[in-house]
Motif scaffolding. Structure first.
Motif, mmCIF file in Angstrom:
data_model
loop_
_atom_site.group_PDB
_atom_site.id
_atom_site.type_symbol
_atom_site.label_atom_id
_atom_site.label_comp_id
_atom_site.label_asym_id
_atom_site.label_seq_id
_atom_site.Cartn_x
_atom_site.Cartn_y
_atom_site.Cartn_z
ATOM 1 N N PRO B 48 0.836 -1.207 0.000
ATOM 2 C CA PRO B 48 0.000 0.000 0.000
ATOM 3 C C PRO B 48 0.869 1.254 0.000
ATOM 4 C CG PRO B 48 -0.702 -1.547 1.699
ATOM 5 C CD PRO B 48 0.623 -2.038 1.193
ATOM 6 N N ILE B 49 0.413 2.282 -0.706
ATOM 7 C CA ILE B 49 1.127 3.571 -0.726
ATOM 8 C C ILE B 49 0.138 4.693 -0.458
ATOM 9 C CG2 ILE B 49 3.028 2.902 -2.260
ATOM 10 C CD1 ILE B 49 1.432 4.143 -4.593
ATOM 11 N N GLY B 50 0.655 5.850 -0.103
ATOM 12 C CA GLY B 50 -0.169 7.061 0.062
ATOM 13 C C GLY B 50 -1.252 6.908 1.115
ATOM 14 N N ASN B 51 -0.983 6.108 2.149
ATOM 15 C CA ASN B 51 -1.987 5.843 3.197
ATOM 16 C C ASN B 51 -3.309 5.362 2.601
ATOM 17 O OD1 ASN B 51 -0.391 6.491 5.472
ATOM 18 N ND2 ASN B 51 -0.696 8.687 5.040
ATOM 19 N N SER B 52 -3.199 4.489 1.614
ATOM 20 C CA SER B 52 -4.408 4.038 0.918
ATOM 21 C C SER B 52 -5.347 3.273 1.846
ATOM 22 C CB SER B 52 -4.028 3.187 -0.297
ATOM 23 O OG SER B 52 -3.181 2.118 0.065
ATOM 24 N N GLN B 53 -4.789 2.540 2.797
ATOM 25 C CA GLN B 53 -5.665 1.777 3.696
ATOM 26 C C GLN B 53 -6.566 2.715 4.502
ATOM 27 O OE1 GLN B 53 -2.020 0.026 5.112
ATOM 28 N NE2 GLN B 53 -2.872 -2.033 4.921
ATOM 29 N N ARG B 54 -5.921 3.756 5.084
ATOM 30 C CA ARG B 54 -6.678 4.709 5.899
ATOM 31 C C ARG B 54 -7.692 5.461 5.030
ATOM 32 N NH1 ARG B 54 -2.554 7.797 9.414
ATOM 33 N NH2 ARG B 54 -2.427 9.212 7.635
ATOM 34 N N ALA B 55 -7.279 5.814 3.833
ATOM 35 C CA ALA B 55 -8.171 6.556 2.928
ATOM 36 C C ALA B 55 -9.410 5.738 2.601
ATOM 37 C CB ALA B 55 -7.419 6.924 1.655
ATOM 38 N N LEU B 56 -9.223 4.448 2.324
ATOM 39 C CA LEU B 56 -10.358 3.605 1.939
ATOM 40 C C LEU B 56 -11.309 3.380 3.112
ATOM 41 C CD1 LEU B 56 -8.634 0.973 -0.403
ATOM 42 C CD2 LEU B 56 -10.149 2.849 -1.069
ATOM 43 N N ARG B 57 -10.735 3.258 4.316
ATOM 44 C CA ARG B 57 -11.592 3.030 5.488
ATOM 45 C C ARG B 57 -12.606 4.162 5.669
ATOM 46 N NH1 ARG B 57 -7.137 0.633 8.025
ATOM 47 N NH2 ARG B 57 -6.553 2.569 9.093
ATOM 48 N N ARG B 58 -12.255 5.348 5.211
ATOM 49 C CA ARG B 58 -13.166 6.489 5.360
ATOM 50 C C ARG B 58 -14.415 6.346 4.492
ATOM 51 N NH1 ARG B 58 -10.222 12.195 5.211
ATOM 52 N NH2 ARG B 58 -12.292 12.778 5.994
ATOM 53 N N LEU B 59 -14.403 5.377 3.568
ATOM 54 C CA LEU B 59 -15.549 5.205 2.664
ATOM 55 C C LEU B 59 -16.543 4.177 3.189
ATOM 56 C CD1 LEU B 59 -13.516 5.217 -0.683
ATOM 57 C CD2 LEU B 59 -14.393 7.165 0.620
ATOM 58 N N ALA B 87 -10.339 -9.407 -5.847
ATOM 59 C CA ALA B 87 -11.074 -8.761 -4.751
ATOM 60 C C ALA B 87 -10.595 -9.311 -3.403
ATOM 61 C CB ALA B 87 -12.576 -8.978 -4.925
ATOM 62 N N LEU B 88 -10.384 -10.620 -3.332
ATOM 63 C CA LEU B 88 -9.889 -11.235 -2.099
ATOM 64 C C LEU B 88 -8.486 -10.721 -1.760
ATOM 65 C CD1 LEU B 88 -10.985 -14.986 -2.457
ATOM 66 C CD2 LEU B 88 -11.903 -13.258 -0.880
ATOM 67 N N GLU B 89 -7.630 -10.663 -2.780
ATOM 68 C CA GLU B 89 -6.256 -10.168 -2.591
ATOM 69 C C GLU B 89 -6.264 -8.742 -2.054
ATOM 70 O OE1 GLU B 89 -3.626 -12.190 -6.183
ATOM 71 O OE2 GLU B 89 -3.673 -10.008 -5.984
ATOM 72 N N LEU B 90 -7.083 -7.889 -2.698
ATOM 73 C CA LEU B 90 -7.135 -6.475 -2.297
ATOM 74 C C LEU B 90 -7.707 -6.333 -0.888
ATOM 75 C CD1 LEU B 90 -8.359 -4.869 -5.655
ATOM 76 C CD2 LEU B 90 -6.157 -4.458 -4.550
ATOM 77 N N SER B 91 -8.742 -7.133 -0.559
ATOM 78 C CA SER B 91 -9.322 -7.095 0.786
ATOM 79 C C SER B 91 -8.244 -7.403 1.811
ATOM 80 C CB SER B 91 -10.442 -8.137 0.918
ATOM 81 O OG SER B 91 -11.455 -7.886 -0.014
ATOM 82 N N ASP B 92 -7.433 -8.397 1.490
ATOM 83 C CA ASP B 92 -6.389 -8.845 2.393
ATOM 84 C C ASP B 92 -5.334 -7.752 2.590
ATOM 85 O OD1 ASP B 92 -5.197 -10.910 3.940
ATOM 86 O OD2 ASP B 92 -3.698 -11.139 2.338
ATOM 87 N N ILE B 93 -4.894 -7.156 1.486
ATOM 88 C CA ILE B 93 -3.827 -6.146 1.569
ATOM 89 C C ILE B 93 -4.335 -4.858 2.208
ATOM 90 C CG2 ILE B 93 -2.300 -4.656 0.192
ATOM 91 C CD1 ILE B 93 -2.189 -6.874 -1.931
ATOM 92 N N LEU B 94 -5.584 -4.481 1.891
ATOM 93 C CA LEU B 94 -6.062 -3.150 2.269
ATOM 94 C C LEU B 94 -6.891 -3.139 3.555
ATOM 95 C CD1 LEU B 94 -6.939 -1.986 -1.351
ATOM 96 C CD2 LEU B 94 -4.978 -1.254 0.029
ATOM 97 N N GLY B 95 -7.279 -4.327 4.029
ATOM 98 C CA GLY B 95 -7.978 -4.400 5.314
ATOM 99 C C GLY B 95 -9.420 -3.932 5.273
ATOM 100 N N VAL B 96 -10.022 -3.889 4.082
ATOM 101 C CA VAL B 96 -11.459 -3.611 3.965
ATOM 102 C C VAL B 96 -12.067 -4.666 3.045
ATOM 103 C CG1 VAL B 96 -11.363 -1.115 4.382
ATOM 104 C CG2 VAL B 96 -11.008 -2.003 2.067
ATOM 105 N N LYS B 97 -13.388 -4.824 3.145
ATOM 106 C CA LYS B 97 -14.002 -5.879 2.341
ATOM 107 C C LYS B 97 -14.329 -5.373 0.935
ATOM 108 C CE LYS B 97 -17.665 -9.241 2.026
ATOM 109 N NZ LYS B 97 -16.745 -9.998 1.161
#
Lengths: 374, 374
Positions: B48-59, B87-97
């Motif tokens: 992940p780059i650019g705090n993408s995990q935190r950014a996505l959680r806001r949605l 989708a499964l891979e991204l969920s795993d990396i980014l911590g959102v479903k």
């Protein structure tokens, strides 16, 4: 045997053959020599074609085991292993003794660049052992592109999907340890495409990295390190029934991609046939072969270096072999075989050969008859 | 956070933001949606780059575990595995479903060709599992180029120089047995470049064989089978510090070689961004996401299919993401991040984005503030 001349004209319009006496006055042997292309003429893949074994045997003295009667060499745009090794391979396949000096490969002219790059850091790519080839020529600081790419993590974005590698196990060039210790900030001074590249995507990527950066991937520079190709064959006849893409196709792919990502067009130098220098070089080597044969007591070369009345180029590729012989001019006589790239009944339109035959055996039969040397 | 707008003009010259009330009247949520590019925006390689995990959680709604607050999807030109797996891979990396319907890959539009090729013999190439991707879309007679090439001895003249690091698993598509029994005279009806090719040299050779022959290597034909590319990205941001060559570079290499060995120029169709159809398709999917969210009782969509006031495209590549959003027109608003291909301070000259920011987190913060939805 079906001979087909450049144009459907009477035989009298052919360049008149020299009288047999012209050769006998120089030596018992010949003042002519022969250059054979390999792929599509002598071999297809690793298999002899066109009765090449029988044809070559006719160029040796039966009386003196293995001694050469007619000076000949192989003039191929292929390569990837040192000439000494290729000579052994060919001897084994063809059943005659081939000397390393009788093997001129696409990359052989790279020797002429030794003075310029002997102690410079250079990168070599292509099938086989491009770094070993260059090391044998005397280049002291050469690494293969395989090895060079391995210095940079993630330089090849699809490496993880490759279920194969081009790396030779633990067969790094002699100098690699030193270079690894010095880090990767070593500027690449030149790149040599020694033989047909194996991993096109990785090679195009890494070559773009080196060539757009002035020699250190990641940096920006307008100065492109020199790039040398051993040959520029678009297609060649390998084991597959139809022609395969060669180094020239790789060059086109690299150039078209490079010119899209970089403002200044790619600069490069191609050796190999049809470059006339290759034919001049072949003439010199054939002269040496004739002299050393004469020194062994097989004739009298007369004073000075021998001058050939005729040199025959036997090839299957009009754009490479025939064009090259034509551009080289006197004393080259071109013979096109129908055993490789070229398959037509009539002569090639753009680069008509002096003679068209089916096989290399037909070509040798024609030459020996014409030279009264059979 | 540094915002930089298309031109150095006062904020008042920006397209005026819609009043927050406009969204509240449609639902508690939004009449806006977001499309995220992946490589160079959300991830570099697998990180992940650019705090993408935190950014996505806001949605997502904090109150309802995992429920989507703002409709968003990933709009990438990448691919090589089915959307469900990605989708499964991204969920795993980014911590959102992430739902499979939230993943639009370069090859996703190939589904639209199902009617035409469902029962035709087609070849698919690219990294990952191009044949599995196509099988999941419903194509019944697809083989990978890997497998197709294995039917022909010596089709790849440098295969012997490739050292296989893993055993070639018998990963044949479901239908391959049948095809092998039928022999190789089966005409290829279309070729799909599903993801970035791995073995460029072999692929360019075999594609030239198929496409110059009308579908059966060795034959001669003027009829070129249709060729489809999932995308046309010249370069993209992967794990290496500088951009890597993408499918567009492969397309250029193939096209330039093909056009040198074949009189009729190569014909092909490219999907993926910046193709406006991709953006229309994304709009439809975002509409479905909003509707299904509403159906779960999270708001009232009003009659008919939802119409978005604004859709945000967040990308790192001006020529792909920004050009695409601009060409698609209303309701697309383009945001260019400096985290991938694009790194300049000023906006891109040729395809200026509506907004330039450093990271995807900056982009999401801007959107939520502008939409009064944070």
């Amino acid at each position: 045997m079906r001979f087909r001349f450049k144009q459907p004209v009477p035989l009298s319009l052919l360049r008149p053959p020299l009288p047999a006496s012209a050769f006998r006055s120089l030596s018992q042997h010949s003042s002519f020599g022969i250059a054979f292309d390999i792929d599509g003429v002598i071999l297809r893949g690793a298999n002899p074609i066109g009765n090449s074994q029988r044809a070559l045997r006719r160029l040796y003295n039966d009386s003196v085991a293995g001694s050469l009667k007619i000076p000949f060499l192989f003039l191929t745009n292929g390569g990837g292993i040192p000439e000494s090794r290729r000579a052994l391979e060919l001897s084994d396949i063809l059943g005659v003794k081939i000397l390393p000096s009788q093997v001129v490969q696409g990359h052989s002219p790279f020797k002429t660049l030794l003075k310029r790059y002997e102690n410079e850091f250079i990168v070599a790519t292509g099938k086989g052992e491009p770094d070993v080839v260059m090391s044998e020529y005397g280049f002291k600081r050469v690494v293969s592109l395989d090895e060079y790419a391995s210095y940079f993590s993630n330089i090849d974005p699809v490496a993880q999907y490759k279920r194969w590698t081009t790396r030779q196990e633990s067969k790094c060039s002699k100098n690699s340890d030193k270079i690894i210790h010095q880090g990767y900030s070593k500027k690449v001074k030149a790149v040599f495409v020694v033989s047909d590249p194996v991993d096109w995507g990785r090679d195009i990527q890494v070559l773009c990295d080196i060539l757009t950066s002035g020699g250190i991937p990641g940096e920006k520079s307008w100065h492109q390190p020199p790039l040398y190709f051993a040959a520029d064959d678009l297609q060649y006849q390998a084991a597959f029934p139809s022609e395969r893409l060669g180094m020239g196709a790789f060059r086109i792919a690299l150039e078209s991609v490079f010119n899209r990502i970089h403002e200044k067009p790619l600069e490069l130098t191609c050796f190999g046939k049809p470059n006339p220098l290759v034919f001049r070089n072949a003439e010199t080597i054939l002269g040496h072969l004739l002299q050393s044969d004469v020194r062994r007591g097989n004739g009298d070369p007369g004073p000075g270096s021998p001058s050939f009345k005729t040199l025959y180029m036997i090839g299957d590729n009009p754009l490479v072999d025939i064009k090259g012989a034509q551009q080289a001019g006197h004393p080259w006589f071109s013979i096109l075989t129908r055993s490789g790239v070229f398959r037509q009944r009539e002569n090639h339109t753009q680069y008509p050969a002096d003679l068209v035959v089916d096989t290399v055996e037909d070509a040798v039969a024609f030459i020996l008859k014409r030279e009264d040397a059979s």
